[in-house]
Scaffold this active site. Structure first.
Site, PDB file in Angstrom:
ATOM      1  N   LYS A   1       6.461  -4.843  -3.358  1.00 19.58           N
ATOM      2  CA  LYS A   1       8.326  -4.225  -3.017  1.00 19.58           C
ATOM      3  C   LYS A   1       7.950  -4.507  -1.330  1.00 19.58           C
ATOM      4  O   LYS A   1       9.071  -4.437  -0.781  1.00 19.58           O
ATOM      5  CB  LYS A   1       8.784  -2.630  -3.092  1.00 19.58           C
ATOM      6  CG  LYS A   1      10.043  -2.232  -3.156  1.00 19.58           C
ATOM      7  CD  LYS A   1      10.180  -3.132  -4.729  1.00 19.58           C
ATOM      8  CE  LYS A   1      12.266  -2.522  -4.294  1.00 19.58           C
ATOM      9  NZ  LYS A   1      12.954  -3.597  -5.142  1.00 19.58           N
TER      10      LYS A   1
ATOM     11  N   LYS B   1      14.087 -15.406  -8.382  1.00 19.17           N
ATOM     12  CA  LYS B   1      14.212 -14.349  -9.384  1.00 19.17           C
ATOM     13  C   LYS B   1      12.821 -14.672 -10.474  1.00 19.17           C
ATOM     14  O   LYS B   1      11.920 -13.863 -11.087  1.00 19.17           O
ATOM     15  CB  LYS B   1      15.026 -13.979 -10.039  1.00 19.17           C
ATOM     16  CG  LYS B   1      15.878 -12.568  -8.611  1.00 19.17           C
ATOM     17  CD  LYS B   1      15.839 -11.552  -9.339  1.00 19.17           C
ATOM     18  CE  LYS B   1      14.930 -11.494  -8.177  1.00 19.17           C
ATOM     19  NZ  LYS B   1      15.593 -11.255  -6.332  1.00 19.17           N
TER      20      LYS B   1
ATOM     21  N   ASN C   1      -2.631   2.195   5.320  1.00 18.99           N
ATOM     22  CA  ASN C   1      -1.583   0.460   5.014  1.00 18.99           C
ATOM     23  C   ASN C   1      -1.156  -0.328   6.662  1.00 18.99           C
ATOM     24  O   ASN C   1      -1.172   0.564   7.494  1.00 18.99           O
ATOM     25  CB  ASN C   1      -0.359   1.861   4.465  1.00 18.99           C
ATOM     26  CG  ASN C   1       0.968   0.431   4.283  1.00 18.99           C
ATOM     27  OD1 ASN C   1       0.724  -0.895   4.290  1.00 18.99           O
ATOM     28  ND2 ASN C   1       2.222   0.889   4.325  1.00 18.99           N
ATOM     29  N   GLY C   2      -1.570  -0.926   5.935  1.00 19.27           N
ATOM     30  CA  GLY C   2      -1.443  -1.754   7.643  1.00 19.27           C
ATOM     31  C   GLY C   2      -2.264  -2.999   8.094  1.00 19.27           C
ATOM     32  O   GLY C   2      -3.216  -3.131   6.729  1.00 19.27           O
TER      33      GLY C   2
ATOM     34  N   TRP D   1      -2.099  -2.999  -1.720  1.00 22.19           N
ATOM     35  CA  TRP D   1      -1.898  -4.269  -2.168  1.00 22.19           C
ATOM     36  C   TRP D   1      -3.265  -4.831  -0.821  1.00 22.19           C
ATOM     37  O   TRP D   1      -2.634  -4.265   0.003  1.00 22.19           O
ATOM     38  CB  TRP D   1      -0.344  -4.974  -1.305  1.00 22.19           C
ATOM     39  CG  TRP D   1      -0.215  -5.832  -1.589  1.00 22.19           C
ATOM     40  CD1 TRP D   1       0.614  -6.483  -2.880  1.00 22.19           C
ATOM     41  CD2 TRP D   1       0.131  -6.802  -1.000  1.00 22.19           C
ATOM     42  NE1 TRP D   1       1.014  -7.987  -2.754  1.00 22.19           N
ATOM     43  CE2 TRP D   1       0.369  -7.917  -1.137  1.00 22.19           C
ATOM     44  CE3 TRP D   1      -0.680  -6.696   0.760  1.00 22.19           C
ATOM     45  CZ2 TRP D   1       0.388  -9.699  -0.040  1.00 22.19           C
ATOM     46  CZ3 TRP D   1      -0.101  -8.244   1.409  1.00 22.19           C
ATOM     47  CH2 TRP D   1       0.147  -9.763   0.852  1.00 22.19           C
TER      48      TRP D   1
ATOM     49  N   GLU E   1      18.762 -17.543  -5.471  1.00 20.89           N
ATOM     50  CA  GLU E   1      18.670 -16.054  -5.881  1.00 20.89           C
ATOM     51  C   GLU E   1      17.878 -16.806  -7.172  1.00 20.89           C
ATOM     52  O   GLU E   1      16.866 -15.753  -7.225  1.00 20.89           O
ATOM     53  CB  GLU E   1      19.712 -15.506  -5.517  1.00 20.89           C
ATOM     54  CG  GLU E   1      18.944 -13.627  -5.404  1.00 20.89           C
ATOM     55  CD  GLU E   1      17.890 -12.684  -5.022  1.00 20.89           C
ATOM     56  OE1 GLU E   1      17.723 -13.300  -4.722  1.00 20.89           O
ATOM     57  OE2 GLU E   1      17.992 -12.169  -5.908  1.00 20.89           O
TER      58      GLU E   1
ATOM     59  N   CYS F   1       1.072  -0.793  -0.535  1.00 25.16           N
ATOM     60  CA  CYS F   1       0.121  -0.505   0.301  1.00 25.16           C
ATOM     61  C   CYS F   1       0.988   1.127  -0.090  1.00 25.16           C
ATOM     62  O   CYS F   1       1.524   1.902   0.845  1.00 25.16           O
ATOM     63  CB  CYS F   1      -1.064   0.254   0.843  1.00 25.16           C
ATOM     64  SG  CYS F   1      -1.929  -1.048   1.054  1.00 25.16           S
TER      65      CYS F   1
ATOM     66  N   ARG G   1       4.380  -0.524  -4.351  1.00 22.24           N
ATOM     67  CA  ARG G   1       4.072  -0.441  -3.111  1.00 22.24           C
ATOM     68  C   ARG G   1       2.927  -1.829  -2.715  1.00 22.24           C
ATOM     69  O   ARG G   1       2.776  -2.518  -2.451  1.00 22.24           O
ATOM     70  CB  ARG G   1       3.821   0.336  -2.044  1.00 22.24           C
ATOM     71  CG  ARG G   1       4.402   1.176  -2.272  1.00 22.24           C
ATOM     72  CD  ARG G   1       4.869   2.430  -1.073  1.00 22.24           C
ATOM     73  NE  ARG G   1       4.186   2.091  -0.249  1.00 22.24           N
ATOM     74  CZ  ARG G   1       5.948   1.799   1.052  1.00 22.24           C
ATOM     75  NH1 ARG G   1       6.922   1.849   1.063  1.00 22.24           N
ATOM     76  NH2 ARG G   1       4.882   1.160   1.918  1.00 22.24           N
TER      77      ARG G   1
ATOM     78  N   HIS H   1      20.273 -36.824  -3.231  1.00 23.84           N
ATOM     79  CA  HIS H   1      19.349 -37.090  -1.850  1.00 23.84           C
ATOM     80  C   HIS H   1      18.397 -37.212  -2.093  1.00 23.84           C
ATOM     81  O   HIS H   1      17.154 -37.253  -1.272  1.00 23.84           O
ATOM     82  CB  HIS H   1      19.572 -36.833  -0.918  1.00 23.84           C
ATOM     83  CG  HIS H   1      21.685 -36.964   0.067  1.00 23.84           C
ATOM     84  ND1 HIS H   1      22.121 -37.975   0.630  1.00 23.84           N
ATOM     85  CD2 HIS H   1      22.359 -35.693  -0.463  1.00 23.84           C
ATOM     86  CE1 HIS H   1      23.259 -37.847   0.871  1.00 23.84           C
ATOM     87  NE2 HIS H   1      23.386 -36.549   0.833  1.00 23.84           N
TER      88      HIS H   1
ATOM     89  N   GLU I   1       9.509 -15.262  -9.021  1.00 25.07           N
ATOM     90  CA  GLU I   1       8.302 -14.167  -9.167  1.00 25.07           C
ATOM     91  C   GLU I   1       8.344 -13.172  -9.973  1.00 25.07           C
ATOM     92  O   GLU I   1       6.769 -12.416 -10.441  1.00 25.07           O
ATOM     93  CB  GLU I   1       9.060 -13.096  -8.011  1.00 25.07           C
ATOM     94  CG  GLU I   1      10.026 -12.190  -8.347  1.00 25.07           C
ATOM     95  CD  GLU I   1      10.677 -11.069  -6.936  1.00 25.07           C
ATOM     96  OE1 GLU I   1      10.019 -11.366  -6.381  1.00 25.07           O
ATOM     97  OE2 GLU I   1      12.242 -11.355  -7.105  1.00 25.07           O
TER      98      GLU I   1
HETATM   99  O1  M6R Z   1      12.904  -4.570   1.877  1.00 21.76           O
HETATM  100  P1  M6R Z   1      13.623  -6.507   2.371  1.00 21.76           P
HETATM  101  O2  M6R Z   1      14.139  -6.490   2.093  1.00 21.76           O
HETATM  102  O3  M6R Z   1      13.207  -6.677   4.093  1.00 21.76           O
HETATM  103  O4  M6R Z   1      12.175  -7.739   1.295  1.00 21.76           O
HETATM  104  C1  M6R Z   1      12.281  -8.554   1.842  1.00 21.76           C
HETATM  105  C2  M6R Z   1      11.346  -9.340   0.775  1.00 21.76           C
HETATM  106  O5  M6R Z   1      10.465  -8.850   0.612  1.00 21.76           O
HETATM  107  C3  M6R Z   1      12.290  -8.972  -0.812  1.00 21.76           C
HETATM  108  O6  M6R Z   1      13.958  -9.387  -1.078  1.00 21.76           O
HETATM  109  C4  M6R Z   1      12.020  -9.959  -1.930  1.00 21.76           C
HETATM  110  O7  M6R Z   1      11.698 -11.749  -1.494  1.00 21.76           O
HETATM  111  C5  M6R Z   1      12.290  -9.463  -3.490  1.00 21.76           C
HETATM  112  N1  M6R Z   1      10.843  -8.908  -3.949  1.00 21.76           N
HETATM  113  C6  M6R Z   1      13.145 -10.288  -4.346  1.00 21.76           C
HETATM  114  O8  M6R Z   1      12.783  -9.978  -5.419  1.00 21.76           O
END
Ligand code: M6R
Length: 615
Positions: free
Chosen positions: A610, A489, A101-102, A75, A485, A2, A27, A508, A492
């Site tokens: 984000k 990527k 927001n929250g 969001w 990682e 949000c 956001r 395993h 997502e």
């Molecule tokens: O703002 P932050 O680094 O705490 O966010 C953590 C995760 O939400 C963030 O890294 C998320 O996994 C990313 N969208 C990955 O690309």
């Protein structure tokens, strides 16, 4: 999670607010809405879906002329992303509007009370109760909008950053902050409120960071900040050190592409000012003394998502350079076990946004147990640095694309600096050894640049795999978190099934997944780590023998992998611990291009936001 904007000034509020929302859309993009006060009346408009839907709806009506207003990009948490659940929400009179927001945790009880007293609530949201509670407070003569907000805040539980307008108080916008961010932008004859300075950076770079449990009353020429009891509050004023161009795409098709390209500069900026002329590291903002660092006997790293992967890599560096035991924990799990923390435990919390609720709750838990907490954060003015004993900023500049890219690389640089600083302070490495590694770190911007220059074959490969259903990623040592990682990527951005494995674990169980033609990306450690290197070359042969299509990331000059690679991606030769800085970049480019080939919006992947400001 949000985005909120508020404005009081002399410009048409609608333009300022919608322009601000465009910069905050990262956001949340489930819906967007605005409220503007004009001639003693409240105009609201809201639409499900991305901001463009709201813009189209607004274009069909004459624009309101009012110069006081607010907006929201959502969001969804409570209630599906429909027009009805979009913010702002209004009270029964239609004169008070609220954006939020929250999560208001006691909303069900409040809603029941309000319904009992005859209020009609139109949405499924937790937010709407606030509008009706304000209606009651103002009807009972609370003494102005800010006082009514303070009274209502004292009744709310959970996370609630709110912005409120009232048609009966037409020169004022009131904001309240608990947990989720809210920043004041201080202009000339105009003032702003926003979840992030990006929303008002085109108008002012002077900001005030609101603290926890504070209420701000915003007028054209006055900003008044109190706590929830109405006592004047202490605040921190600061000047934003980047400008509006940093928050724009600058000719790239997406923020993600721009942010990937910015990585050499971002890595250099994270190092800037931290290496003394004598080769010693100085980490001024640490605020944890060398004496205290010498007392540390254990490190626990907490983080989420990509930041957690940076933490996994940090563990190798800290244990190797600083000789300290180091655990890495998903922040969302940390406080639900019984972590053993003492005054000599250092907790390192890594968060790009500084607003991730899981990470903040882990930090609070650690501090309650008296551990020292060091934050690694990218956003000045966010909550994390305020709640930690010390902080190391990553200085990556604003990252708008939801997928973390440049902030991951800069988190790595920050944790390498912490590990080397600990080694320097604790004497686990000689000064010249630390300096040699720091000098190697200083060459990394140029190495990352070299990787970026050779990415066309990776883009081609990504396009050719757009119809695949699954991709696996393998690595060993620091290459394992790089594999995780890479898989994150791809999930997502491309919405594909992707998994990262430690290559040694393959036998395993996961090896059962290998079938004819399955793409498997393998991160090969430098040849200097001969044992690890040779073991992973064997793993490549094992999966290839079972039909996998091998995509191998290996350092320049490593010819041992050539016979077993269907596609070979070269990265510059660097020390093992630093290899994630170069090996991650092809994986970012790969996922980004594959997602683009599928027609996805790489800046705003579905269901994500984000910063995740709820648990
Ligand atoms: O703002 P932050 O680094 O705490 O966010 C953590 C995760 O939400 C963030 O890294 C998320 O996994 C990313 N969208 C990955 O690309």
């Amino acid at each position: 999670m949000c985005g909120i904007v508020g404005y009081v000034g002399s410009k048409p509020a609608l333009n300022v607010v919608v322009e601000g929302l465009a910069r905050l859309e990262y956001r949340g993009y489930d819906s967007a809405g605005v409220a503007v006060l004009t001639d003693g009346a409240l105009m609201t408009a809201k639409r499900a879906g991305k901001l463009v839907n709201l813009r189209n709806a607004l274009d069909e009506e004459p624009a309101p002329e009012g110069t006081v207003g607010m907006g929201h990009t959502r969001w969804a948490t409570h209630g599906p992303p429909t027009d009805r659940n979009a913010h702002p929400h209004v009270d029964c009179t239609g004169r008070i509007a609220v954006v939020h927001n929250g999560i208001i945790e006691n909303f069900a009880a409040l809603r029941a009370e309000l319904t009992e007293r005859g209020h009609r609530l139109d949405s499924d949201t937790d937010t709407e109760v606030v509008a009706h509670l304000l209606e009651e407070e103002l009807r009972d003569g609370a003494g102005g909008l800010a006082e009514a907000v303070r009274r209502v805040c004292r009744r709310l539980e959970g996370a609630f950053t709110l912005v409120v307008v009232n048609a009966d108080d037409p020169d004022v916008v009131v904001g309240a902050r608990r947990n989720s961010p809210l920043v004041v932008g201080v202009g000339e004859g105009e003032n702003f409120l926003a979840s992030d300075v990006a929303a008002f950076i085109a108008h002012t770079r002077d900001a005030i960071e609101l603290g926890q449990d504070q209420v701000v009353e915003l007028r054209r020429d006055k900003v008044t900040i109190t706590d929830f009891q109405g006592r004047p509050a202490e605040v921190r004023e600061y000047h934003v050190d980047w400008d509006v161009t940093a928050a724009e795409k600058g000719g790239y098709d997406s923020f993600m592409l721009k942010e990937i390209a910015e990585q050499p500069r971002a890595v250099a900026d994270t190092l800037l000012g931290r290496i003394g002329t004598d080769g010693r590291l100085t980490l001024d903002e640490m605020r944890i003394s060398d004496e205290q660092l010498r007392e540390i006997d254990k490190i626990i790293i907490v983080a989420c998502g990509t930041a957690y992967h940076a933490g996994l890599i940090a563990k190798y560096a800290i244990e190797h350079w600083a000789g300290l035991p180091c655990e890495v924990e998903l922040a969302s799990e940390f406080r639900y076990r019984d972590p053993i923390l003492t005054r000599t435990t250092l907790v390192i919390a890594i968060s790009q946004s500084g607003e991730t609720m899981d990470t903040l709750m882990a930090v609070r838990h650690a501090r309650e147990q008296r551990a020292r907490v060091l934050g690694v954060c990218n956003v000045n003015g966010s909550t994390l640095p305020r709640e930690c004993d010390g902080v190391l900023y990553t200085h990556a500049g604003p990252e708008v694309g939801v997928a973390a890219t440049k902030t991951f690389l800069t988190q790595l640089v920050a944790v390498y600096l912490i590990a080397l600083y600990l080694a320097q302070v604790r004497g686990t490495k000689w000064g010249d050894e630390v300096f040699a590694m720091v000098q190697l770190l200083a060459t990394m911007p140029e190495k990352v640049e070299r990787v970026l220059e050779t990415m066309e074959p990776v883009r081609e490969l990504a396009r050719s795999l757009a119809d695949e259903r699954c991709v696996l990623f393998l690595g060993r040592h620091v290459g394992y978190p790089v594999a995780l990682e890479g898989a994150l990527k791809l999930k997502e951005l491309a919405y594909m099934h992707a998994e990262g494995f430690a290559a040694g674990e393959l036998k395993h169980g996961p090896i059962a997944l290998i079938e004819e033609g399955l793409p498997v990306v393998v991160v090969v450690p430098p040849r200097a780590r001969a044992v690890l290197h040779d073991k992973i070359v064997s793993n490549i042969q094992e999966i290839r023998a079972r039909g996998a299509r091998t995509i191998v990331i290996a350092e320049d000059g490593d010819d041992s992998v050539v016979p077993f690679s269907d596609t070979l991606i070269r990265v510059p030769a660097v020390p093992t611990l630093l290899q994630p800085l170069v090996a991650t970049v092809p994986l970012q480019v790969f996922s980004c291009e594959l997602a683009r080939a599928k027609g996805h919006d790489v800046d705003q992947p579905r269901n994500l936001a984000k910063s995740v400001t709820v648990e």
